[in-house]
Design a protein around this motif. Sequence first.
Motif, PDB file in Angstrom:
ATOM      1  N   ASP A 269       0.818  -1.217   0.000  1.00 29.12           N
ATOM      2  CA  ASP A 269       0.000   0.000   0.000  1.00 29.12           C
ATOM      3  C   ASP A 269       0.852   1.267   0.000  1.00 29.12           C
ATOM      4  N   ILE A 270       2.168   1.133   0.205  1.00 29.02           N
ATOM      5  CA  ILE A 270       3.052   2.301   0.273  1.00 29.02           C
ATOM      6  C   ILE A 270       4.107   2.220  -0.830  1.00 29.02           C
ATOM      7  N   PHE A 271       4.143   3.233  -1.667  1.00 27.43           N
ATOM      8  CA  PHE A 271       5.184   3.355  -2.685  1.00 27.43           C
ATOM      9  C   PHE A 271       6.219   4.341  -2.159  1.00 27.43           C
ATOM     10  N   TRP A 292      16.534   0.240   6.309  1.00 26.15           N
ATOM     11  CA  TRP A 292      15.084   0.121   6.168  1.00 26.15           C
ATOM     12  C   TRP A 292      14.595  -0.302   4.793  1.00 26.15           C
ATOM     13  N   GLU A 293      15.475  -0.414   3.790  1.00 28.57           N
ATOM     14  CA  GLU A 293      15.000  -0.795   2.454  1.00 28.57           C
ATOM     15  C   GLU A 293      14.287  -2.146   2.465  1.00 28.57           C
ATOM     16  N   LYS A 294      14.761  -3.063   3.304  1.00 27.73           N
ATOM     17  CA  LYS A 294      14.198  -4.420   3.352  1.00 27.73           C
ATOM     18  C   LYS A 294      12.713  -4.438   3.707  1.00 27.73           C
ATOM     19  N   ASP A 295      12.220  -3.372   4.344  1.00 27.03           N
ATOM     20  CA  ASP A 295      10.819  -3.329   4.765  1.00 27.03           C
ATOM     21  C   ASP A 295       9.899  -2.732   3.703  1.00 27.03           C
ATOM     22  N   ALA A 296      10.457  -2.370   2.560  1.00 27.43           N
ATOM     23  CA  ALA A 296       9.660  -1.762   1.496  1.00 27.43           C
ATOM     24  C   ALA A 296       9.336  -2.796   0.432  1.00 27.43           C
ATOM     25  N   ALA A 297       8.058  -2.858   0.053  1.00 24.24           N
ATOM     26  CA  ALA A 297       7.659  -3.731  -1.057  1.00 24.24           C
ATOM     27  C   ALA A 297       7.825  -3.023  -2.390  1.00 24.24           C
ATOM     28  N   LEU A 298       7.631  -1.707  -2.391  1.00 25.49           N
ATOM     29  CA  LEU A 298       7.695  -0.911  -3.616  1.00 25.49           C
ATOM     30  C   LEU A 298       8.582   0.296  -3.348  1.00 25.49           C
ATOM     31  N   LEU A 299       9.778   0.303  -3.919  1.00 26.37           N
ATOM     32  CA  LEU A 299      10.728   1.390  -3.661  1.00 26.37           C
ATOM     33  C   LEU A 299      11.524   1.676  -4.920  1.00 26.37           C
ATOM     34  N   GLY A 326      11.669  20.385  -8.949  1.00 26.66           N
ATOM     35  CA  GLY A 326      11.495  19.721 -10.229  1.00 26.66           C
ATOM     36  C   GLY A 326      11.492  18.214 -10.080  1.00 26.66           C
ATOM     37  N   LYS A 327      12.409  17.684  -9.286  1.00 24.75           N
ATOM     38  CA  LYS A 327      12.485  16.233  -9.076  1.00 24.75           C
ATOM     39  C   LYS A 327      11.244  15.719  -8.354  1.00 24.75           C
ATOM     40  N   THR A 328      10.788  16.453  -7.341  1.00 27.96           N
ATOM     41  CA  THR A 328       9.638  15.993  -6.562  1.00 27.96           C
ATOM     42  C   THR A 328       8.366  15.965  -7.412  1.00 27.96           C
ATOM     43  N   PHE A 329       8.155  16.985  -8.232  1.00 23.39           N
ATOM     44  CA  PHE A 329       6.966  16.975  -9.082  1.00 23.39           C
ATOM     45  C   PHE A 329       7.049  15.873 -10.133  1.00 23.39           C
ATOM     46  N   ALA A 330       8.250  15.542 -10.594  1.00 24.04           N
ATOM     47  CA  ALA A 330       8.395  14.413 -11.517  1.00 24.04           C
ATOM     48  C   ALA A 330       8.035  13.103 -10.817  1.00 24.04           C
ATOM     49  N   ILE A 331       8.371  12.989  -9.523  1.00 21.00           N
ATOM     50  CA  ILE A 331       7.989  11.802  -8.739  1.00 21.00           C
ATOM     51  C   ILE A 331       6.478  11.728  -8.595  1.00 21.00           C
ATOM     52  N   LEU A 332       5.831  12.858  -8.318  1.00 21.35           N
ATOM     53  CA  LEU A 332       4.372  12.878  -8.190  1.00 21.35           C
ATOM     54  C   LEU A 332       3.716  12.390  -9.479  1.00 21.35           C
ATOM     55  N   LYS A 333       4.217  12.857 -10.599  1.00 19.30           N
ATOM     56  CA  LYS A 333       3.633  12.457 -11.888  1.00 19.30           C
ATOM     57  C   LYS A 333       3.859  10.969 -12.154  1.00 19.30           C
ATOM     58  N   THR A 341       2.570   2.012 -10.168  1.00 19.61           N
ATOM     59  CA  THR A 341       2.036   1.445  -8.933  1.00 19.61           C
ATOM     60  C   THR A 341       0.593   1.905  -8.751  1.00 19.61           C
ATOM     61  N   GLN A 342      -0.173   1.082  -8.069  1.00 21.86           N
ATOM     62  CA  GLN A 342      -1.537   1.464  -7.702  1.00 21.86           C
ATOM     63  C   GLN A 342      -1.661   1.605  -6.183  1.00 21.86           C
ATOM     64  N   ALA A 343      -0.542   1.780  -5.518  1.00 20.74           N
ATOM     65  CA  ALA A 343      -0.537   1.916  -4.061  1.00 20.74           C
ATOM     66  C   ALA A 343      -1.349   3.128  -3.617  1.00 20.74           C
ATOM     67  N   ASP A 344      -1.911   3.025  -2.421  1.00 22.75           N
ATOM     68  CA  ASP A 344      -2.723   4.118  -1.868  1.00 22.75           C
ATOM     69  C   ASP A 344      -1.880   5.302  -1.419  1.00 22.75           C
ATOM     70  N   TRP A 345      -0.616   5.022  -1.006  1.00 18.38           N
ATOM     71  CA  TRP A 345       0.187   6.041  -0.346  1.00 18.38           C
ATOM     72  C   TRP A 345       1.528   6.225  -1.038  1.00 18.38           C
ATOM     73  N   LEU A 346       1.968   7.468  -1.104  1.00 20.20           N
ATOM     74  CA  LEU A 346       3.293   7.812  -1.610  1.00 20.20           C
ATOM     75  C   LEU A 346       4.118   8.396  -0.473  1.00 20.20           C
ATOM     76  N   LEU A 347       5.282   7.819  -0.235  1.00 17.21           N
ATOM     77  CA  LEU A 347       6.236   8.335   0.747  1.00 17.21           C
ATOM     78  C   LEU A 347       7.454   8.862  -0.005  1.00 17.21           C
ATOM     79  N   ILE A 348       7.771  10.136   0.161  1.00 14.64           N
ATOM     80  CA  ILE A 348       8.952  10.743  -0.445  1.00 14.64           C
ATOM     81  C   ILE A 348       9.948  11.065   0.662  1.00 14.64           C
TER      82      ILE A 348
END
Length: 498
Positions: A269-271, A292-299, A326-333, A341-348
């Motif tokens: 549920d978390i990208f 902490w990378e090991k705890d991420a399914a989608l990274l 600029g980088k952050t808005f590219a991540i949002l897009k 991904t169809q995850a509900d949540w985005l963590l930056i």
Amino acid sequence: MPSHRLRAGCAATRSIFVLSLLPLSIVFGALNHRSSQIQDDHCGDAEGGTELQEVVFVIQSQRNSFHAQRAEERRAKLLRQAVELKVNPPTVLLLHSLNHNEGDWSIFPVLPLLFEAHGKTSSWFVFLEEETNVRVGQLRCTLSRFDAGKEWFLGKPLQDKEATIIHHYAFANDPSSFSYPDFAAAWVLSKPLIQRLASKVKEEPPKSDFTIDLKHEIALYIWEDGQGPSLTAVPDLCTDLETSLRARSCITTLSTHMPHCGDPVRKEDIFVAVKTCQKFHMERIPVVKKTWEKDAALLEYYSDYADPSIPTIDLGVPNTERGHCGKTFAILKRFARDVVTQADWLLIVDDDTLISLPRLRTLLRCYNPREPVALGERYGYGLGQGGYSYITGGGGMVFSRMAVSKLLASSCRCYSDNAPDDMVLGMCLNALGIPVTHSPLFHQARPSDYPKDLLVHQTPVSFHKHWNIDPVKVYYEWLAGNAGPTSHPSNWEWRAEL
């Protein structure tokens, strides 16, 4: 020995025998409840005790639906105690609904309103968080010890162990000489003080454009370079859990160190989007992979250089030394495209952010991803003059898919690639009417930049910066494990010392 003493002794013996047959949790619960009742009744009957109708409670609530509901529950509990004590009820206000101004969470803008609306009928203004339990009978007793006709600033004091960036290195020669209140324990202003502050805010708004650590900034504003009152410590204002033995003598306690709203959200549920650049590939990325990378399914790692060994993704946005809008808005897009991904949540997060994804998953269960949610450590810019709030990026920025959709559908854009991404997003959210939701569990700085007495009642989700620390050690000391302190008691040995 008089017979009535014998009877009392026999009764006590029978009580002890009966209690010994019960589970300890029930025994302690009964003792705590009975103790608090006795103390409340005693304080409530204290001669000259403060009347509850002279007290205004201000719950430092938030507009997000989860927090608004928790605040309403806290208000109901406060009013219910007044009914049980058979006294006139206090005034209980929700901060987020006072003026519908985004900057009201900084307290300063609402001080004139509070005094104008309640100054004539009230003697004390008690500020508390939604998780702060208050034994109102004991509070009446404690407030009666202070002359309500004088200026009082009451609370549980925090002090910095060393000068810290989040306090602009104030009191660098002796950081522990200045005290500021732990909001979780509640803090109190007398009417004369709030009257003066209300006038001062109108004539002389806070000087700093930035609101970073409100607790410290409020204390500085009240202290006024030694012209105003310092924080007076009230030992009965506590931050122990309400179920603990240490909390039996406390006026205030906490319900929890982290909200629990059911099972954690799924890993999927978390990208997770990690912002990095080529010069930090060998320095910072290995820390993420060791922790902490090991705890991420989608990274995914986003850089200015595509390195297949990590791997990193080049978004086509040049690296900038300041700001990464600029980088952050590219991540949002990229997140908004369902093919990724169809995850509900985005963590930056930044590449030097340390974060506990299991704890974040627990926290996110409390929020509705179908609402526009923007969650993290809240800062403010120009709040006294109609500014805006924003999530400080280093501690991690969390967005629901709905929030991302609304941001991208709006006309909000970066005015340059090197604009501060967190502040630009804050302006966008403010223009869209989407509240920035604050969690004190996200941290923009290192553990050493915060008082231990503050961190002891938290289950931290994140810290930021590798400067002058061993980040891998810090991660395993502070963030490893799901539940926090109870998972790693060796990390919290100093609990018993406080």
